[in-house]
Design an enzyme around this catalytic site. Structure first.
Site, mmCIF file in Angstrom:
data_model
loop_
_atom_site.group_PDB
_atom_site.id
_atom_site.type_symbol
_atom_site.label_atom_id
_atom_site.label_comp_id
_atom_site.label_asym_id
_atom_site.label_seq_id
_atom_site.Cartn_x
_atom_site.Cartn_y
_atom_site.Cartn_z
ATOM 1 N N GLU A 55 1.293 -0.839 -0.074
ATOM 2 C CA GLU A 55 -0.114 -0.126 0.419
ATOM 3 C C GLU A 55 0.590 1.242 -0.216
ATOM 4 O O GLU A 55 0.932 1.944 -0.957
ATOM 5 C CB GLU A 55 -1.075 0.103 0.998
ATOM 6 C CG GLU A 55 -2.075 -0.828 1.293
ATOM 7 C CD GLU A 55 -3.313 -0.695 0.283
ATOM 8 O OE1 GLU A 55 -3.021 -0.079 -0.527
ATOM 9 O OE2 GLU A 55 -3.767 -1.966 0.061
ATOM 10 N N ARG A 58 1.029 3.718 -3.786
ATOM 11 C CA ARG A 58 0.323 4.775 -2.965
ATOM 12 C C ARG A 58 0.999 6.025 -2.895
ATOM 13 O O ARG A 58 1.377 7.345 -2.788
ATOM 14 C CB ARG A 58 -0.498 5.481 -1.915
ATOM 15 C CG ARG A 58 -2.229 4.244 -1.681
ATOM 16 C CD ARG A 58 -2.753 4.319 -0.919
ATOM 17 N NE ARG A 58 -4.342 2.925 -0.599
ATOM 18 C CZ ARG A 58 -4.946 3.009 -0.555
ATOM 19 N NH1 ARG A 58 -5.187 3.871 -0.215
ATOM 20 N NH2 ARG A 58 -5.706 1.542 -0.131
ATOM 21 N N ASP A 115 -4.554 -9.705 -8.941
ATOM 22 C CA ASP A 115 -4.858 -9.060 -9.654
ATOM 23 C C ASP A 115 -3.667 -8.118 -10.223
ATOM 24 O O ASP A 115 -3.095 -8.186 -11.607
ATOM 25 C CB ASP A 115 -6.106 -8.200 -9.661
ATOM 26 C CG ASP A 115 -5.529 -6.895 -7.664
ATOM 27 O OD1 ASP A 115 -4.834 -7.658 -7.418
ATOM 28 O OD2 ASP A 115 -7.081 -6.343 -7.861
ATOM 29 N N GLU A 137 -11.993 0.896 -10.454
ATOM 30 C CA GLU A 137 -11.118 0.008 -12.333
ATOM 31 C C GLU A 137 -12.510 0.205 -13.661
ATOM 32 O O GLU A 137 -11.739 0.006 -14.110
ATOM 33 C CB GLU A 137 -10.880 -1.416 -11.572
ATOM 34 C CG GLU A 137 -9.749 -1.548 -10.871
ATOM 35 C CD GLU A 137 -10.100 -1.035 -9.625
ATOM 36 O OE1 GLU A 137 -11.624 -0.660 -8.592
ATOM 37 O OE2 GLU A 137 -9.116 -1.392 -8.187
ATOM 38 N N THR A 187 -0.103 1.776 -10.655
ATOM 39 C CA THR A 187 -1.761 0.878 -9.949
ATOM 40 C C THR A 187 -3.134 1.381 -9.260
ATOM 41 O O THR A 187 -3.691 1.239 -9.468
ATOM 42 C CB THR A 187 -1.643 -0.553 -9.714
ATOM 43 O OG1 THR A 187 -2.638 -1.125 -9.211
ATOM 44 C CG2 THR A 187 -1.271 -0.727 -8.504
HETATM 45 C C1 DMJ Z 1 -5.813 0.654 -5.219
HETATM 46 O O1 DMJ Z 1 -5.268 0.797 -4.311
HETATM 47 C C2 DMJ Z 1 -5.132 0.152 -6.301
HETATM 48 O O2 DMJ Z 1 -5.865 0.012 -7.419
HETATM 49 C C3 DMJ Z 1 -5.171 -1.275 -6.026
HETATM 50 O O3 DMJ Z 1 -4.097 -1.515 -7.313
HETATM 51 C C4 DMJ Z 1 -6.606 -2.193 -5.945
HETATM 52 N N1 DMJ Z 1 -7.079 -1.496 -4.626
HETATM 53 C C5 DMJ Z 1 -7.219 -0.164 -4.869
HETATM 54 C C6 DMJ Z 1 -8.395 0.517 -5.909
HETATM 55 O O4 DMJ Z 1 -9.042 -0.691 -6.170
#
Ligand code: DMJ
Length: 378
Positions: A42, A46, A169, A285, A369
């Site tokens: 995380e 982020r 994912d 997403e 992501t």
């Molecule tokens: C985000 O922190 C990122 O996109 C991660 O890959 C998946 N979860 C959240 C959004 O849903």
């Protein structure tokens, strides 16, 4: 977390005053010198991703210094016997914990650690995060699938359910994007081999369309027909990888799932047509995938889809203080929660549908992501 995750969204939107305030706040208050366990994944997607894109967009070296300080403190996660990372690390002591990790948290570090290496000239971040992915890929089953959890000390799979949902994912996303960002052909091979297995064993066509379910990684036998908000990242990745046909088909299903209640549920069973978990935590997403399809097909239909998704956010989630997650997409009951990814990703993708030309060029940048744009300057 929030100002860092939101900073590049504000810059792209031209919110000068707000981004300047966020910048001052970050330089005054952000310190990683804390005796605190953090979740490596995380914090990487982020904070490290946010600081790196802030540096590339704004040019202030202090962003890169913060990123390097953070990267150095996160490095002990890779000190396992296999080289695959632990889940948590203490930012001050370097102590680690959490040996049963998952492909998403092991394989979604490459873009940020790799970029840090390129921008600082120190190869250690690239090398360690790449070894982690390669070690994970090496442990795929004979039919080419990965499971949900793995012990990073023994390399033994703990849960062999294979799917494209949370905990796996973005592993696939980063195999493809690491090739795009670094030009490293090994990632290209790993991505196309992996996605072939995913398409063979997890994809399923029903009378309602194309879906991706869950199967055992060893046998390929289906174990569930669950699809959810997180799985909706896949059309974007398929499109970026050149498989527009499947991307278009799957996005139709994502749209159908969104439209059951006018805003998407966290989990849905595509065989029984039942919502399995009715929450909505402001995830990006579905919107992200519509955006990629709009860019790659130029079909106005996706612009309309983007508008519909955005309108439903405003209609159901807007409250006086910001935007609220929904406890239940059927009743639209809100909860007192707004994840930072709503500012980093959800609003950014909504904006990009309608942004002036040239704000983002997908030939020049790769989104991590968490939707932080990383630019190949090397
Ligand atoms: C985000 O922190 C990122 O996109 C991660 O890959 C998946 N979860 C959240 C959004 O849903």
């Amino acid at each position: 977390m929030t100002p860092v995750d939101a900073f590049d969204t504000m810059v792209l939107m031209g919110l000068k005053k707000e981004s300047e305030e966020a910048k001052q706040l970050i330089f005054e208050k952000l310190s990683f010198d804390k005796n605190l366990f953090v979740q490596n994944f995380e914090v990487t997607i982020r904070l490290l991703g946010g600081l790196l894109s802030a540096y590339q967009l704004d040019g202030d070296k202090r962003f890169l210094d913060l990123a390097e300080d953070l990267g150095r403190r996160l490095l002990p996660v890779f000190n396992s016997t296999t080289g695959m990372p632990y889940i948590y690390v203490n930012l001050k002591t370097g102590e680690t914990k959490g040996k049963v990790n998952n492909p998403a948290e092991i394989g979604t570090l490459m873009l940020e650690f790799g970029t840090l290496s390129k921008l600082t000239g120190n190869p250690v971040y690239f090398e360690k995060s790449k070894k982690a992915v390669v070690e994970l890929f090496r442990r795929r089953s004979e039919i080419g699938l990965v499971g949900t959890t793995i012990d990073v000390e023994t390399g033994e799979w703990k849960n062999t359910a294979s799917h494209i949902s949370g905990m796996i994912d973005s592993y696939y996303e980063y195999l493809l994007k690491a090739w795009k960002l670094f030009g490293d052909e090994e990632f290209k091979t790993m991505y196309y081999q992996s996605i072939a297995a995913v398409n063979k064993y997890l994809a399923e066509k029903t009378e309602t369309g194309l879906w991706y379910g869950q199967a055992d990684m060893l046998t390929g036998k289906q174990i569930s027909s669950s699809f959810g908000a997180l799985d909706a990242f896949l059309p974007a990745v398929l499109a970026l990888g050149g498989d527009l046909e499947r991307a278009v088909e799957l996005q139709e299903s994502v749209y159908k799932m969104w439209m059951i209640h006018g805003i998407e549920p966290e989990e849905f069973d595509y065989k029984t047509n039942q919502v399995k978990y009715p929450g909505y935590v402001l995830r990006p997403e579905a919107i992200e995938s519509a955006y990629y399809l709009y860019i790659f097909t130029k079909n106005e239909k996706y612009l309309g889809m983007g508008r519909e998704f955005f309108d439903s956010l405003v209609k159901y989630c807007r409250i006086e203080e910001g935007y609220a997650a929904l406890k239940n997409v059927a009743t639209k009951e809100t909860s007192d929660q707004m994840e930072s990814f709503f500012l980093a990703e959800t609003l950014k993708y909504c904006y990009l549908f309608f942004a002036p030309d040239g704000v983002i060029d997908l030939d020049k940048i790769v989104f991590n992501t968490e939707a932080h744009p990383l630019k190949k300057t090397w």
